[in-house]
Design an enzyme around this catalytic site. Structure first.
Site, PDB file in Angstrom:
ATOM      1  N   HIS A   1      -0.644  -0.141  -9.796  1.00  0.00           N
ATOM      2  CA  HIS A   1      -1.386  -1.077  -8.923  1.00  0.00           C
ATOM      3  C   HIS A   1      -1.889  -2.273  -9.738  1.00  0.00           C
ATOM      4  O   HIS A   1      -3.087  -2.533  -9.838  1.00  0.00           O
ATOM      5  CB  HIS A   1      -2.555  -0.363  -8.231  1.00  0.00           C
ATOM      6  CG  HIS A   1      -2.934  -1.012  -6.933  1.00  0.00           C
ATOM      7  ND1 HIS A   1      -3.207  -0.289  -5.798  1.00  0.00           N
ATOM      8  CD2 HIS A   1      -3.053  -2.317  -6.574  1.00  0.00           C
ATOM      9  CE1 HIS A   1      -3.510  -1.127  -4.809  1.00  0.00           C
ATOM     10  NE2 HIS A   1      -3.414  -2.365  -5.269  1.00  0.00           N
TER      11      HIS A   1
ATOM     12  N   GLU B   1      -2.447   7.564  -4.982  1.00  0.00           N
ATOM     13  CA  GLU B   1      -2.662   6.976  -6.310  1.00  0.00           C
ATOM     14  C   GLU B   1      -4.081   7.164  -6.823  1.00  0.00           C
ATOM     15  O   GLU B   1      -4.309   7.134  -8.035  1.00  0.00           O
ATOM     16  CB  GLU B   1      -2.319   5.470  -6.286  1.00  0.00           C
ATOM     17  CG  GLU B   1      -3.263   4.625  -5.425  1.00  0.00           C
ATOM     18  CD  GLU B   1      -2.882   3.153  -5.391  1.00  0.00           C
ATOM     19  OE1 GLU B   1      -1.680   2.851  -5.342  1.00  0.00           O
ATOM     20  OE2 GLU B   1      -3.805   2.307  -5.401  1.00  0.00           O
TER      21      GLU B   1
ATOM     22  N   ARG C   1       0.868  -1.175   0.000  1.00  0.00           N
ATOM     23  CA  ARG C   1       0.000   0.000   0.000  1.00  0.00           C
ATOM     24  C   ARG C   1       0.909   1.230   0.000  1.00  0.00           C
ATOM     25  O   ARG C   1       1.905   1.275   0.726  1.00  0.00           O
ATOM     26  CB  ARG C   1      -0.918   0.040   1.235  1.00  0.00           C
ATOM     27  CG  ARG C   1      -2.105  -0.911   1.154  1.00  0.00           C
ATOM     28  CD  ARG C   1      -3.148  -0.463   0.111  1.00  0.00           C
ATOM     29  NE  ARG C   1      -4.283  -1.366   0.036  1.00  0.00           N
ATOM     30  CZ  ARG C   1      -4.400  -2.389  -0.804  1.00  0.00           C
ATOM     31  NH1 ARG C   1      -3.426  -2.657  -1.666  1.00  0.00           N
ATOM     32  NH2 ARG C   1      -5.479  -3.140  -0.815  1.00  0.00           N
TER      33      ARG C   1
HETATM   34  P1  NAD Z   1      -1.501 -10.660   5.233  1.00  0.00           P
HETATM   35  O1  NAD Z   1      -2.526 -10.104   6.150  1.00  0.00           O
HETATM   36  O2  NAD Z   1      -1.550 -12.116   4.879  1.00  0.00           O
HETATM   37  O3  NAD Z   1      -0.034 -10.379   5.836  1.00  0.00           O
HETATM   38  C1  NAD Z   1       0.357  -9.150   6.355  1.00  0.00           C
HETATM   39  C2  NAD Z   1       1.495  -9.425   7.346  1.00  0.00           C
HETATM   40  O4  NAD Z   1       2.013  -8.161   7.784  1.00  0.00           O
HETATM   41  C3  NAD Z   1       1.048 -10.194   8.601  1.00  0.00           C
HETATM   42  O5  NAD Z   1       1.871 -11.315   8.811  1.00  0.00           O
HETATM   43  C4  NAD Z   1       1.192  -9.154   9.719  1.00  0.00           C
HETATM   44  O6  NAD Z   1       1.537  -9.732  10.963  1.00  0.00           O
HETATM   45  C5  NAD Z   1       2.315  -8.289   9.159  1.00  0.00           C
HETATM   46  N1  NAD Z   1       2.417  -6.983   9.800  1.00  0.00           N
HETATM   47  C6  NAD Z   1       1.423  -6.171  10.256  1.00  0.00           C
HETATM   48  N2  NAD Z   1       1.956  -5.055  10.806  1.00  0.00           N
HETATM   49  C7  NAD Z   1       3.297  -5.167  10.690  1.00  0.00           C
HETATM   50  C8  NAD Z   1       4.394  -4.344  11.073  1.00  0.00           C
HETATM   51  N3  NAD Z   1       4.201  -3.174  11.697  1.00  0.00           N
HETATM   52  N4  NAD Z   1       5.658  -4.776  10.804  1.00  0.00           N
HETATM   53  C9  NAD Z   1       5.867  -5.961  10.179  1.00  0.00           C
HETATM   54  N5  NAD Z   1       4.867  -6.791   9.799  1.00  0.00           N
HETATM   55  C10 NAD Z   1       3.602  -6.389  10.054  1.00  0.00           C
HETATM   56  O7  NAD Z   1      -1.527  -9.744   3.937  1.00  0.00           O
HETATM   57  P2  NAD Z   1      -1.180 -10.159   2.441  1.00  0.00           P
HETATM   58  O8  NAD Z   1      -2.369 -10.793   1.802  1.00  0.00           O
HETATM   59  O9  NAD Z   1       0.135 -10.846   2.424  1.00  0.00           O
HETATM   60  O10 NAD Z   1      -1.041  -8.703   1.768  1.00  0.00           O
HETATM   61  C11 NAD Z   1       0.048  -7.853   2.039  1.00  0.00           C
HETATM   62  C12 NAD Z   1      -0.206  -6.490   1.462  1.00  0.00           C
HETATM   63  O11 NAD Z   1      -0.299  -6.552   0.034  1.00  0.00           O
HETATM   64  C13 NAD Z   1      -1.493  -5.801   1.919  1.00  0.00           C
HETATM   65  O12 NAD Z   1      -1.197  -4.456   2.225  1.00  0.00           O
HETATM   66  C14 NAD Z   1      -2.386  -5.822   0.728  1.00  0.00           C
HETATM   67  O13 NAD Z   1      -3.271  -4.728   0.744  1.00  0.00           O
HETATM   68  C15 NAD Z   1      -1.353  -5.703  -0.386  1.00  0.00           C
HETATM   69  N6  NAD Z   1      -1.830  -6.190  -1.695  1.00  0.00           N
HETATM   70  C16 NAD Z   1      -1.463  -5.504  -2.797  1.00  0.00           C
HETATM   71  C17 NAD Z   1      -1.881  -5.953  -4.052  1.00  0.00           C
HETATM   72  C18 NAD Z   1      -1.498  -5.242  -5.336  1.00  0.00           C
HETATM   73  O14 NAD Z   1      -2.127  -5.468  -6.371  1.00  0.00           O
HETATM   74  N7  NAD Z   1      -0.475  -4.413  -5.349  1.00  0.00           N
HETATM   75  C19 NAD Z   1      -2.698  -7.078  -4.140  1.00  0.00           C
HETATM   76  C20 NAD Z   1      -3.030  -7.766  -2.985  1.00  0.00           C
HETATM   77  C21 NAD Z   1      -2.600  -7.311  -1.748  1.00  0.00           C
END
Ligand code: NAD
Length: 333
Positions: free
Chosen positions: A297, A265, A236
Site C-alpha cells: 500500500h 492487509e 482497495r
Molecule cells: P474517485 O472517487 O475520484 O473515482 C472513483 C471512480 O470509480 C468514480 O468515477 C466512480 O464513478 C467509479 N465507480 C464507482 N463504482 C464503480 C463501479 N461499480 N464500476 C466502475 N466504476 C465505478 O476515486 P480516486 O481518487 O480516483 O481513487 C480511486 C481508488 O484508489 C479509491 O479506492 C482509493 O481508495 C484508492 N487509492 C489508493 C491509494 C494507494 O495508495 N494505493 C491512494 C489513493 C487512493
C-alpha cells in the site's frame, strides 16, 4: 484542539510536523492502530486522525463519542473503514482528503504494469546475485495493447492518460458515471464491464470499495477476462475475491498480477512483519507465485502527496475546531 493521531509513522510525523504551523492543533502521535481496544488512548482529545487500516466501526465511534471526540479526520481519500451511519447518529464529523495527488497513484500503477510486464523486480534480484541470464525475463510491448481502466475518477483518468498519450495504448474504460475529460485523454468508454473484461490485455482497478464493488473481481468476472491477462490493483484490496484470484492464477488463466493492496492487509501492512509467521494462507499463497508482484500500500507515498495530505487534514481539523463546515466532510448519501 488536541488530536490523537493513530497509526503514525515517521513520514507522518515529519510531514505533519512541517505543515503544522500556527494552526492551534496539538497532534499526539500514537503508533497504535485505532480499534475498539485502543479507543481509550483518545481520552482528553477533541479529534482523532486515522489512516486506511484503522477501524472506525459503530463500536469504535460510540467509544470515541463517549470520550467527547467531535471529529475524525481521515488522512486519505477512501472512507470504506468508517461507519457513516453511526457517525451521523453520534454527531461525529468525518472528513477526508479527497484528492491529494492522483499523479502519485497513477504513476505507481503505470510502474506496476511495467514491473510485471518487463520483470524489473526479477532482473534486480538476479543481477545482484551476478546472474545476467535473460531467460525468464521475456516481456511484451505496451504499444497498441488494450488497457482496461475500471473507474475513471481522478486516478483512473490519469492512469489512462499516461498509457494512452505516453505509450500509445488503446485505452478503454468502464465507469457508472463516465467523465467528460476521458475523450481528451485518449480514453474510450465501453458500455459494459463484461466488454472491458473481454477486450483488455491489461486491467487496472481504480474504483472505490463499496457494497456494490466488493469482490467485483470474482470467479465470473475473472472467467470473462482473456487468457494471459494482467491485473493491477492499486485501489482497495477487497475489490478482488482473493480465493478466486488464486484459483485463476493456479489454472494459468492470469498472466501476471500486481497488487498494492490486499483485502486483509491490515494484519501485515505498514509494519515490519518479517519476523512474523503469516497465518493468512491466502496471502502467503499469493506471495509465493512467481508472476505476482505485491507492494505494501505504497502508491500514495510521494513527497508531494504527503504535503498535500498534511495541509488538507490540518485544515479539516481547524474547520472542525472553529465550528466551520469543511468542504471535505464525508456525508452519508
Ligand atoms: P474517485 O472517487 O475520484 O473515482 C472513483 C471512480 O470509480 C468514480 O468515477 C466512480 O464513478 C467509479 N465507480 C464507482 N463504482 C464503480 C463501479 N461499480 N464500476 C466502475 N466504476 C465505478 O476515486 P480516486 O481518487 O480516483 O481513487 C480511486 C481508488 O484508489 C479509491 O479506492 C482509493 O481508495 C484508492 N487509492 C489508493 C491509494 C494507494 O495508495 N494505493 C491512494 C489513493 C487512493
Amino acid at each position: 484542539m488536541k488530536v490523537a493521531f493513530y497509526s503514525s509513522k515517521k513520514y507522518d510525523i515529519d510531514s505533519f510536523g512541517n505543515a503544522n504551523n500556527n494552526t492551534g492543533i496539538e497532534l499526539n502521535f500514537l503508533e497504535s492502530r485505532l480499534e475498539k481496544s485502543t479507543v481509550p488512548l483518545a481520552a482528553g482529545h477533541d479529534g482523532v486522525c486515522i489512516f486506511v487500516n484503522d477501524s472506525c466501526d459503530a463500536d469504535v465511534l460510540e467509544g470515541l463519542a463517549n470520550l467527547g471526540v467531535k471529529c475524525v479526520a481521515l488522512r486519505c481519500a477512501g472512507f470504506n473503514n468508517v461507519d457513516l451511519q453511526a457517525a451521523e447518529r453520534l454527531g461525529i464529523e468525518i472528513s477526508r482528503v479527497p484528492a491529494y495527488s492522483p499523479e502519485a497513484v497513477a504513476e505507481f500503477a503505470t510502474g506496476m504494469i511495467m514491473t510485471v510486464v518487463r520483470k524489473y523486480h526479477k532482473a534486480y534480484s538476479r543481477v545482484r546475485e551476478g546472474n545476467f541470464l535473460l531467460d525468464g525475463l521475456l516481456g511484451f510491448n505496451l504499444f497498441q495493447k488494450t488497457i482496461g481502466i475500471i473507474g475513471t475518477g481522478k486516478i483512473g483518468l490519469l492512469t489512462g492518460k499516461i498509457l494512452a498519450k505516453g505509450f500509445e495504448c488503446n485505452v478503454i474504460a468502464y465507469d457508472l458515471y463516465p467523465s467528460k475529460q476521458a475523450g481528451e485523454y485518449g480514453i474510450r468508454y465501453v458500455d459494459t464491464l463484461e466488454e472491458l473484461l473481454r477486450q483488455s490485455d491489461i486491467i487496472s482497478l481504480h474504483c472505490p470499495l463499496t457494497d456494490g464493488t466488493k469482490h467485483m473481481i470474482n470467479d465470473t468476472t475473472l472467467g470473462q477476462m482473456k487468457k494471459g491477462v494482467i491485473l493491477i490493483n492499486t485501489s482497495r484490496g477487497a475489490l478482488i475475491d482473493t480465493t478466486a484470484l488464486i484459483k485463476a492464477l493456479k489454472s494459468g488463466h492470469l498472466g501476471a498480477v500486481g497488487l498494492d493492496v490486499y483485502e486483509k492487509e491490515s494484519a501485515y501492512f505498514f509494519a515490519d512483519s518479517s519476523t512474523k509467521i503469516i497465518y493468512d494462507d491466502n496471502f502467503a499463497r499469493l506471495l509465493s507465485f512467481y508472476n505476482v508482484f505485491v507492494s505494501g500500500h505504497q502508491a500514495f507515498l510521494t513527497v508531494e502527496a504527503l504535503k498535500k495530505i498534511a495541509d488538507t487534514t490540518l485544515r479539516n481539523l481547524q474547520d472542525c475546531a472553529n465550528g466551520k463546515k469543511s468542504p471535505n466532510l464525508v456525508e452519508r448519501k
